[in-house]
Design an enzyme around this catalytic site. Structure first.
Site, PDB file in Angstrom:
ATOM      1  N   CYS A  25       0.826  -1.205   0.000  1.00 25.16           N
ATOM      2  CA  CYS A  25       0.000   0.000   0.000  1.00 25.16           C
ATOM      3  C   CYS A  25       0.867   1.265   0.000  1.00 25.16           C
ATOM      4  CB  CYS A  25      -0.968  -0.038   1.167  1.00 25.16           C
ATOM      5  SG  CYS A  25      -2.358   1.109   0.990  1.00 25.16           S
ATOM      6  N   HIS A  31      -3.961  -4.943   0.276  1.00 28.18           N
ATOM      7  CA  HIS A  31      -3.472  -5.519   1.523  1.00 28.18           C
ATOM      8  C   HIS A  31      -3.540  -7.045   1.473  1.00 28.18           C
ATOM      9  CE1 HIS A  31      -3.434  -1.991   4.483  1.00 28.18           C
ATOM     10  NE2 HIS A  31      -3.714  -1.457   3.301  1.00 28.18           N
ATOM     11  N   GLU A  53      -2.637  -9.026   3.745  1.00 25.38           N
ATOM     12  CA  GLU A  53      -2.899  -9.551   5.088  1.00 25.38           C
ATOM     13  C   GLU A  53      -4.345  -9.348   5.521  1.00 25.38           C
ATOM     14  OE1 GLU A  53      -2.200  -5.219   5.727  1.00 25.38           O
ATOM     15  OE2 GLU A  53      -1.490  -6.770   4.360  1.00 25.38           O
TER      16      GLU A  53
END
Length: 271
Positions: free
Chosen positions: A153, A248, A250
């Site tokens: 990001c 993202h 995660e």
């Protein structure tokens, strides 16, 4: 105000496990969706308790899995924290693949890079712009030491700007929204379980487009509506072992491929 967040953590005392859950209220929040998010965040504990009741698992005991060769085994990873609530989750994803992770707040003395000698540096997400965190100066230090880099990001944005590219601002911020990523090549995202297109979590208001990226190869863009700008979702420079994604990995919204992307980043860092 600068606060620390503890996410996905159980506090156990006197045999009682407590998990804090909540939802982030945004300008376009939907109450029903925010309520569902609180249950989602408690899911790990709820499913663990249900599994124990079904299988009669003795508390504190579990079968020991056989040895598995992990992609990050023996690697030292330095995770640069840009004050984002996803930082610890991202660190956990890296640790799951066998790497030793040390998290440091941005602005550290570059001599730490020589003392720590990381096999990979991960640039975390974060609010604001890359210049707010002095990211260009850090990338100079990483390039001078020829260290592999994986940006997430804000990390991608900093790498684009550092290479002479241009960043833009979205008309409306996209926070906690799913977007479809279309892969066009490269090493980081090809041949993942999600195929050449997969859903991923978007949390950003800054972006770039392929024609504004310099030096890096653009390997994925947002699969948007006809006529929309092709928002860059991934870049890479294999020779330098620098890779980055705008989304993202995660986040649970990227669950289908998130683990695979982190594992691939570790393998590519090994060269």
């Amino acid at each position: 105000m600068n606060t620390g967040l503890t996410l996905r953590t159980a506090h156990i005392r006197d045999g009682v496990a407590a998990v804090r859950v909540g939802a982030t209220l945004l300008y376009d929040s939907e109450p029903e969706a925010e309520e569902r998010e609180t249950f989602l965040k408690a899911r790990a504990l709820l499913e663990t308790l249900a599994l124990g009741e079904r299988e009669g698992t003795p508390r504190g005991r579990a079968e020991s899995p056989g040895p598995v060769e992990l992609p990050g085994q023996g690697m030292r990873v330095l995770l640069v924290d840009h004050e984002d609530s996803f930082v610890n989750t991202l660190a956990d994803y890296v640790r799951r693949h066998g790497a030793e992770v040390t998290t440091v707040r941005y602005g550290f003395d570059p001599s730490l890079l020589d003392r720590f000698a990381p096999d990979l540096v991960v640039l975390s997400p974060g609010p604001g712009l890359p210049e707010d965190f002095g990211m260009s100066a850090l990338l100079d230090e990483l390039a001078a030491r020829r260290l592999p880099v994986f940006g997430v990001c804000l990390g991608l944005q900093g790498m684009v700007e550092h290479a002479g590219g241009e960043l833009r601002t979205l008309d409306e911020p996209v926070h906690g929204k799913s977007g479809r990523v279309r892969v066009s090549g490269g090493q980081l995202l090809t041949d993942l379980d999600g195929g050449d297109a997969f859903p991923a979590a978007r949390y950003h208001s800054t972006y770039t487009v392929p024609e504004r990226v310099k030096h890096f190869e653009v390997t994925a863009v947002l699969d948007g509506e006809p006529g929309e700008e092709p928002v860059v979702m991934a870049i890479e420079d294999p020779a330098a072992r620098w890779y980055a994604v705008q989304f993202h990995p995660e986040s649970i919204l990227t669950a289908a491929v998130g683990e695979g992307i982190v594992a691939r980043a570790l393998r590519l860092a090994r060269g």
